[in-house]
Design an enzyme around this catalytic site. Structure first.
Site, mmCIF file in Angstrom:
data_model
loop_
_atom_site.group_PDB
_atom_site.id
_atom_site.type_symbol
_atom_site.label_atom_id
_atom_site.label_comp_id
_atom_site.label_asym_id
_atom_site.label_seq_id
_atom_site.Cartn_x
_atom_site.Cartn_y
_atom_site.Cartn_z
ATOM 1 N N ASP A 198 0.855 -1.187 0.000
ATOM 2 C CA ASP A 198 0.000 0.000 0.000
ATOM 3 C C ASP A 198 0.894 1.241 0.000
ATOM 4 O O ASP A 198 1.905 1.292 0.714
ATOM 5 C CB ASP A 198 -0.906 0.012 1.232
ATOM 6 N N ASN A 215 -2.914 12.833 -5.030
ATOM 7 C CA ASN A 215 -4.081 13.056 -5.885
ATOM 8 C C ASN A 215 -4.739 14.399 -5.582
ATOM 9 O O ASN A 215 -5.118 15.138 -6.487
ATOM 10 C CB ASN A 215 -5.100 11.929 -5.679
ATOM 11 N N ASP A 230 -2.275 8.961 -11.502
ATOM 12 C CA ASP A 230 -2.311 7.796 -12.396
ATOM 13 C C ASP A 230 -0.926 7.516 -12.988
ATOM 14 O O ASP A 230 -0.513 6.349 -13.115
ATOM 15 C CB ASP A 230 -3.328 8.018 -13.518
ATOM 16 N N ASP A 233 -4.456 2.388 -4.741
ATOM 17 C CA ASP A 233 -2.995 2.425 -4.559
ATOM 18 C C ASP A 233 -2.490 1.145 -3.903
ATOM 19 O O ASP A 233 -1.446 1.145 -3.247
ATOM 20 C CB ASP A 233 -2.587 3.647 -3.738
#
Length: 254
Positions: free
Chosen positions: A123, A131, A140, A166
């Site tokens: 993770d 973001n 992305d 993620d």
């Protein structure tokens, strides 16, 4: 007054017409070459029939070529659909379903051997802030870079996948020792944590890695093993360490 037309003159006329006008469809050509009312010999009729058969054959071949092209297009679409069903559209890595399928197969084959395998649940820490700050398009691109780096670190026999968001996972099909697994985990951490240059932006993200092996207590199926690795990942995140191994049954909580 009677008129007679020679076939040679008619052929010249047809040739000139073909030069002067655009090519006609096959059915139009066939109509042009239909039996001529002036043809009164068996040889001329036979020649006309041969021409018509040749045109019909050509038209059939064209239709067959179209069918083949449509079939190939359909097959390409089916192959693309199968790929998208088992792969992540952003990173082109296998998706969660494909990873679980591969893990299930690996577990069943590993049960008959003395070796073991390992699952790493990965993770990205504080990815949401990237973001929120720079936008999802930048996020992305960063995810795509992470996916590529995972593939570069693991062996060809191993598997890297994007589970969603993620979250990523790696399957080590041959994990002879905890030391070996730890070395791979460190390589994955360093590969992901290396700075990423996206245009004028220099970004850096660190992962938390949870590790579970096929010998971890009751983790006898793919879902169980993934849950063990997931819990170990949260432990690594809480302790702010690179990676954490799943606890053995009966071990004190950390």
């Amino acid at each position: 007054m009677s008129h007679s037309i020679a076939w040679s003159d008619l052929a010249v006329t047809l040739r000139d017409a073909c030069v002067a006008e655009p090519p006609m469809p096959l059915h139009g050509i066939a109509a042009t070459l239909a039996p001529c009312p002036f043809a009164d010999s068996d040889g001329q009729k036979e020649q006309t029939r041969c021409q018509q058969l040749q045109l019909a054959l050509t038209e059939s071949q064209c239709q067959l070529a179209q069918v083949r092209a449509q079939l190939e297009h359909t097959l390409q679409g089916e192959r693309a659909a199968r790929f998208l069903a088992n792969h992540d559209g952003l990173t082109a890595l296998p998706n969660r379903r494909a990873f679980l399928d591969r893990l299930t197969v690996a577990l069943s084959s590993s049960a008959a051997k003395t070796g073991r395998l390992a699952v790493m649940f990965i993770d990205l820490d504080h990815f949401k802030s990237i973001n929120d700050t720079f936008g999802h398009s930048v996020g992305d691109k960063l995810l795509a870079v992470v996916g590529a780096r995972l593939s570069q670190v693991i062996r060809a026999d191993d598997l890297a996948a994007r589970l969603g968001g993620d979250e990523f996972a790696c399957l080590l099909t041959h994990a002879p020792s905890s030391a070996h697994i730890a070395r791979v985990a460190n390589k994955l951490f360093e590969g992901i944590a290396a700075p990423v240059q996206l245009g004028s932006l220099s970004l850096q993200v660190q992962p938390s890695i949870g590790i579970a092996t096929s010998r971890n207590g009751r983790a006898t199926d793919a879902e169980q093993l993934m849950k063990c690795a997931d819990r170990a990942m949260y432990r690594a995140k809480r302790l702010q360490c690179r990676y954490s191994f799943a606890k053995q049954p009966g071990e004190a909580a950390g």
